[in-house]
Scaffold this active site. Structure first.
Site, PDB file in Angstrom:
ATOM      1  N   HIS A   1      52.783  47.404  46.345  1.00 19.99           N
ATOM      2  CA  HIS A   1      51.330  47.544  46.242  1.00 19.99           C
ATOM      3  C   HIS A   1      50.680  46.206  45.898  1.00 19.99           C
ATOM      4  O   HIS A   1      51.142  45.508  45.006  1.00 19.99           O
ATOM      5  CB  HIS A   1      50.981  48.573  45.166  1.00 19.99           C
ATOM      6  CG  HIS A   1      49.584  49.112  45.297  1.00 19.99           C
ATOM      7  ND1 HIS A   1      48.460  48.346  45.037  1.00 19.99           N
ATOM      8  CD2 HIS A   1      49.128  50.335  45.677  1.00 19.99           C
ATOM      9  CE1 HIS A   1      47.383  49.084  45.237  1.00 19.99           C
ATOM     10  NE2 HIS A   1      47.750  50.272  45.624  1.00 19.99           N
TER      11      HIS A   1
ATOM     12  N   GLY B   1      34.805  35.962  31.235  1.00 16.94           N
ATOM     13  CA  GLY B   1      36.070  35.307  30.944  1.00 16.94           C
ATOM     14  C   GLY B   1      36.158  33.901  31.510  1.00 16.94           C
ATOM     15  O   GLY B   1      35.204  33.381  32.095  1.00 16.94           O
TER      16      GLY B   1
ATOM     17  N   HIS C   1      44.680  33.929  34.011  1.00 20.45           N
ATOM     18  CA  HIS C   1      45.607  34.083  32.884  1.00 20.45           C
ATOM     19  C   HIS C   1      47.028  33.883  33.419  1.00 20.45           C
ATOM     20  O   HIS C   1      47.404  34.497  34.415  1.00 20.45           O
ATOM     21  CB  HIS C   1      45.458  35.469  32.269  1.00 20.45           C
ATOM     22  CG  HIS C   1      46.185  35.651  30.972  1.00 20.45           C
ATOM     23  ND1 HIS C   1      47.558  35.765  30.906  1.00 20.45           N
ATOM     24  CD2 HIS C   1      45.726  35.721  29.696  1.00 20.45           C
ATOM     25  CE1 HIS C   1      47.917  35.926  29.646  1.00 20.45           C
ATOM     26  NE2 HIS C   1      46.824  35.891  28.894  1.00 20.45           N
ATOM     27  N   PRO C   2      47.835  33.022  32.788  1.00 17.91           N
ATOM     28  CA  PRO C   2      49.141  32.660  33.365  1.00 17.91           C
ATOM     29  C   PRO C   2      50.102  33.818  33.599  1.00 17.91           C
ATOM     30  O   PRO C   2      50.915  33.771  34.521  1.00 17.91           O
ATOM     31  CB  PRO C   2      49.716  31.670  32.352  1.00 17.91           C
ATOM     32  CG  PRO C   2      48.938  31.896  31.094  1.00 17.91           C
ATOM     33  CD  PRO C   2      47.577  32.319  31.530  1.00 17.91           C
TER      34      PRO C   2
ATOM     35  N   ALA D   1      48.954  37.468  32.924  1.00 19.11           N
ATOM     36  CA  ALA D   1      48.219  38.722  33.122  1.00 19.11           C
ATOM     37  C   ALA D   1      47.264  38.680  34.301  1.00 19.11           C
ATOM     38  O   ALA D   1      46.687  39.699  34.671  1.00 19.11           O
ATOM     39  CB  ALA D   1      47.455  39.103  31.854  1.00 19.11           C
ATOM     40  N   GLY D   2      47.076  37.515  34.914  1.00 21.22           N
ATOM     41  CA  GLY D   2      46.254  37.418  36.104  1.00 21.22           C
ATOM     42  C   GLY D   2      44.782  37.642  35.852  1.00 21.22           C
ATOM     43  O   GLY D   2      44.198  37.081  34.918  1.00 21.22           O
TER      44      GLY D   2
END
Length: 301
Positions: free
Chosen positions: A81, A162, A167-168, A170-171
């Protein structure tokens, strides 16, 4: 009582202990109830359905995202997915004594908090979108986690909340308000992904299919088959039975059988009744003739 539903999707479908820890965050809230949750190994994805009062569901969702950020690292994640975040998408849906506008405001509060406190870029989508390009989740997600490090540099894809950096681990995450959505998949008796892709193309709106259908072809390698994976964004105007019958006819063109289908998460009662009415050719059936529904309406009038 005001009730809002949320159906967060997490990029973890193989480690049950991780998914349970995320769900436990919501179970801390008395006025939030978990209605359903499911894991998919091939998709490597989990879907949780919960409902609650606005303030408590806001806090519960934030805590779930925080826990997912701690436990899921997309740098070591793979699955069929498409995904762009450890918490990939968070929709809010009005259920009882609430409006779409309230859900939009809720999505903005949650999005802002995720951006500020967890340093995760947030994109508002569907009814909450800040521009037409962001209404469609597929457009936001295009490129997925790996491609977002370059995509986010484009001013067009500046996050709504944000940091301007992915985020390295968590994306990024999409947060929004929408109507009920049905996640509906059809499994085909072949391992030829090209056939699934062609059938998905035939039914999805963007390539000339049903107006309220999003579809892609997916390989289920563990089962040795392929799948047409869909989101029905308006089941009243693009009903399940019509989409399913079209897929069956398209599969016949390639000499491929439909093995079975599946619904991920939950669906409105009306969608199930309309499907039954169509297949049984019932002319005068409605929700009031469902025993459990009649009992509920009688006791809670």
């Amino acid at each position: 009582m005001k009730l809002i539903e949320s159906v967060p999707n997490f990029s973890e479908g193989r480690r049950e202990e991780v998914v349970r820890q995320i769900i436990e965050e919501a179970q801390k809230y008395e006025r939030v109830k978990i209605l359903d949750w499911s894991m998919d190994f091939d998709h490597n994805r989990s879907v949780v359905t919960l409902v609650g009062e606005p303030e408590e569901i806001e806090n519960a969702i934030f805590d779930m995202v925080k826990k997912a950020t701690e436990l899921i690292d997309l740098r070591s994640h793979s699955g069929e997915h498409p995904r762009m975040g450890a918490t990939d998408v968070i929709p809010f849906i009005p259920v009882m004594n609430t409006t779409m506008e309230e859900c939009i405001e809720l999505s903005k509060r949650v999005g802002e908090r995720i951006g500020k406190e967890l340093n995760i870029p947030v994109y508002l989508y569907e009814k909450s979108a800040t521009s037409p390009d962001r209404e469609n989740l597929a457009k936001i997600r295009k490129g997925e986690f790996e491609g977002f490090f370059e995509k986010i540099k484009d001013p067009k894809w500046k996050p709504d909340f944000g940091p301007d950096q992915v985020h390295p681990s968590a994306g990024v995450v999409a947060v929004g308000a929408r109507e009920y959505l049905i996640a509906f998949n059809v499994n085909l008796g072949t391992n030829d992904i090209k056939i699934a892709d062609k059938i998905a193309k035939a039914v999805r709106h963007i390539s000339g299919g049903f107006r309220y259908v999003k579809a892609i072809g997916i390989e289920l390698k563990e089962k040795g088959i392929v799948q047409v994976s869909m989101n029905l964004t308006n089941y009243k105007k693009s009903p399940i039975f019509r989409v399913f019958e079209t897929i069956k006819r398209e599969a016949q063109r390639y000499g491929v059988p439909v093995l079975n289908s599946e619904i991920i998460g939950m669906i409105p009662l009306k969608a199930a009744i309309e499907t039954m009415k169509w297949y049984l050719q019932l002319d005068d059936f409605d929700e009031e003739r469902v025993i459990e529904n009649k009992i509920l309406n009688t006791f809670f009038e």
